[in-house]
Design an enzyme around this catalytic site. Structure first.
Site, PDB file in Angstrom:
ATOM      1  N   PRO A 102       0.748  -1.240   0.113  1.00  0.00           N
ATOM      2  CA  PRO A 102       0.013  -0.037  -0.058  1.00  0.00           C
ATOM      3  C   PRO A 102       0.635   1.425   0.024  1.00  0.00           C
ATOM      4  O   PRO A 102       1.920   1.300   0.826  1.00  0.00           O
ATOM      5  CB  PRO A 102      -0.780  -0.071   1.354  1.00  0.00           C
ATOM      6  CG  PRO A 102      -1.011  -1.539   1.392  1.00  0.00           C
ATOM      7  CD  PRO A 102       0.355  -2.082   1.147  1.00  0.00           C
ATOM      8  N   CYS A 103       0.339   2.163  -0.960  1.00  0.00           N
ATOM      9  CA  CYS A 103       1.388   3.367  -1.010  1.00  0.00           C
ATOM     10  C   CYS A 103       0.679   4.538  -0.852  1.00  0.00           C
ATOM     11  O   CYS A 103       1.273   5.766  -1.074  1.00  0.00           O
ATOM     12  CB  CYS A 103       1.794   3.329  -2.554  1.00  0.00           C
ATOM     13  SG  CYS A 103       0.274   3.582  -3.766  1.00  0.00           S
ATOM     14  N   GLN A 104      -0.549   4.767   0.045  1.00  0.00           N
ATOM     15  CA  GLN A 104      -1.101   5.947   0.281  1.00  0.00           C
ATOM     16  C   GLN A 104      -0.261   6.862   0.947  1.00  0.00           C
ATOM     17  O   GLN A 104      -0.304   8.272   0.599  1.00  0.00           O
ATOM     18  CB  GLN A 104      -2.448   5.649   1.048  1.00  0.00           C
ATOM     19  CG  GLN A 104      -3.428   5.223   0.543  1.00  0.00           C
ATOM     20  CD  GLN A 104      -3.676   3.716   0.481  1.00  0.00           C
ATOM     21  OE1 GLN A 104      -2.508   3.031   0.427  1.00  0.00           O
ATOM     22  NE2 GLN A 104      -4.721   3.020   0.166  1.00  0.00           N
TER      23      GLN A 104
END
Length: 421
Positions: A85-87
Site C-alpha cells: 500500500p502506497c497511500q
C-alpha cells in the site's frame, strides 16, 4: 554455478485483483503462486479478494489482515512479491503530508520485512512495486524511508536493485511511473553476477532491469553510504535536508548504494489510448450530458482566481494550468486514478471524443486494458469500484518483462562468474 530454475514458488502479498500474478504467469509457467493474501482494512467489502478468488481459485488464498497471519502459516517460497500500500507516499497528497513509514499504511512494509526475517528458508528473490515518490519520502529527510527499506533487506542477505519506470516510455498504453524493487539473495546466480560486474554496467546494460527496460545514463554514478543501524538511519539520514540522494536507478551492495539518473531508451511500437478503445456499443451512461459540459470545461481548464477557505474564512489566490480536453487519442493515456469512476464531472477523469464525435468517459474494460488486464477481469464489481481497483493496480506488462528477465539472467551461463567462484 547453480542449476537453472525449473520452477519458482511465489507468495503474493497485497495482491489486489492479481496484477503481479498475471504478469508473472504471462512471463513463464515457471512462476507458480503457492499462497496469496489480499485484505482491505478500511471497508467491510472485500471485492478485490473476491475477484482474485473468482479468477485464480480459493485454494491457498488468504483474506485476513496480513499482520494477523503468523509467518508459520505462509508456505516456503522462492519469490515474495507485492505492490504494498502506497497511500503514505502517493503523489495525490502533498509531500509535507506524506507520513511515510510511520503512517498507518506505511507500516505494512514491516509485514514484508517480518516474513523475510522469520523465514528460515528466505526467498531467493523479492519483487516489489510502489509509487516513485517512495525514494524521496519523507519531506524533512528525503530518501530516509527508502534507505531504511534497503538497509532492512540488506541485513537479511540481499543485494537490492531499483528502477523508476514510466510504462508509457516502453510502449505500454498508460503513463504510469512506479518504482520497482528487486532483491536477490546472496546465493543466487544473479547476486554472483552482480559481484563480478561493474556497477554502472549492471545498471545501464547488463542487469536484470536494464535488459528488460534499456536506459542511458544522464548523470554520473555516485555512492551513498547506508548504515546498517536502523535507529541511526531514522535519526540522521539526510538530516540536513535537500534532495533525496537516490536517483531513479540504483543498486545496494552491503552498505553502499550506487545510483545514477537515467532516461529510457526505446524505439519500438507505442500503444496509444485509441488502440485500447472499444469499437462501438458503448452504453449511453458513459457519455457526457450536454448540461454538464461547461462544468467539465471549467474543471479541466486553466484557473487563476481568489478562493476562500470555508473553515477559516482565509482568502487566497488559486492557480492551476489547463489540461488537454478531451484526452489525446494518439498518445498513451494519463495515469488512471482511483476516482476515475462515476459520472460526476472531475478534473482528473479521462474524457475522450469517440468516432461518433461525442464526448465520453472510459469504460471499465478500457481501464482494464490500460493496465493490460484481460477484458472484464473485474466484472463482479460495480463500475465505480472497477475504476477504483484499476487506479490501485499496476501495468501487468512491466511485471511480465522484468519477470522474464529474472529467468534469463539467473539461468544464463556466465564464464566470468564460474571462474570467480
Amino acid at each position: 554455478m547453480k542449476d537453472s530454475l525449473s520452477h519458482i514458488k511465489v507468495v503474493e502479498l497485497f495482491a489486489g485483483v492479481g496484477g503481479f500474478r498475471i504478469g508473472l504467469q504471462n512471463a513463464s509457467e515457471t512462476y507458480k503462486v503457492v499462497w496469496s493474501n489480499q485484505f482491505e482494512p478500511s471497508t467491510k467489502s472485500q471485492i478485490a479478494s473476491e475477484i482474485y478468488e473468482a479468477r485464480f481459485g480459493k485454494e491457498n488464498h488468504s483474506n485476513v489482515d496480513i499482520g494477523k497471519v503468523p509467518t508459520s502459516e505462509i508456505p516456503n517460497h522462492d519469490m515474495l512479491v507485492g505492490g504494498f500500500p502506497c497511500q503514505d507516499y502517493s503523489v495525490a497528497r502533498t509531500l509535507n503530508q506524506a507520513a511515510g513509514l510511520v503512517g498507518k499504511k506505511g507500516v505494512l512494509w514491516w509485514e514484508i520485512e517480518r516474513i523475510i526475517r522469520e523465514k528460515h528458508n528466505k526467498p531467493k528473490f523479492v519483487f516489489l512495486e510502489n509509487v516513485d515518490r517512495l525514494i524521496k519520502s519523507p519531506a524533512k529527510q528525503r530518501g530516509r524511508d527508502f534507505a531504511i527499506m534497503l538497509s532492512s533487506l540488506a541485513s537479511h542477505g540481499y543485494i537490492i536493485e531499483w528502477r523508476v519506470i514510466n510504462a508509457a516510455d516502453y510502449g505500454f498504453p498508460q503513463r504510469r511511473r512506479r518504482v520497482f524493487i528487486l532483491a536477490y539473495k546472496e546465493n543466487t546466480n544473479i547476486a554472483n553476477k552482480i559481484h563480478a560486474s561493474v556497477q554502472s554496467d549492471w545498471l545501464v546494460k547488463d542487469g536484470t532491469i536494464a535488459k528488460a527496460f534499456p536506459v542511458m545514463p544522464i548523470k554520473p554514478l555516485r555512492e551513498v553510504y547506508i548504515s546498517s543501524n536502523l535507529e541511526e538511519l531514522t535519526e540522521s539520514f539526510n538530516i540536513i535536508g535537500g534532495d533525496s540522494p537516490f536517483e531513479n536507478t540504483g543498486i545496494l551492495i552491503g552498505n553502499k548504494a550506487y545510483t545514477l539518473k537515467t532516461s529510457s531508451r526505446y524505439n519500438g511500437r507505442i500503444t496509444t489510448l485509441s488502440d485500447i478503445l472499444l469499437d462501438g456499443n458503448v452504453p449511453e451512461k458513459y457519455y457526457i450530458n450536454e448540461q454538464d459540459l461547461h462544468i467539465w470545461k471549467y474543471l479541466k481548464g486553466a484557473k487563476k482566481e481568489k478562493r476562500i477557505n470555508k473553515a477559516s474564512g482565509f482568502e487566497y489566490n488559486y492557480a492551476e494550468g489547463g489540461m488537454v480536453f478531451p484526452d489525446a487519442l494518439d498518445k498513451p493515456s494519463r495515469t488512471i486514478i482511483t476516482g476515475e469512476g462515476g459520472s460526476a464531472p472531475s478534473r482528473f477523469k479521462h474524457i475522450i471524443e469517440d468516432k461518433t464525435g461525442r464526448l465520453r468517459r472510459l469504460t471499465p474494460i478500457e481501464l482494464e486494458r490500460l493496465n493490460m488486464f484481460p477484458d472484464n477481469h473485474t466484472a463482479e464489481a460495480s463500475d465505480v469500484r472497477r475504476a477504483f481497483l484499476m487506479g490501485n493496480a499496476l501495468v501487468t506488462g512491466v511485471i511480465e518483462k522484468i519477470a522474464a528477465s529474472i529467468l534469463e539472467v539467473e539461468n544464463a551461463k556466465d564464464r566470468m562468474v564460474e571462474n570467480a567462484i
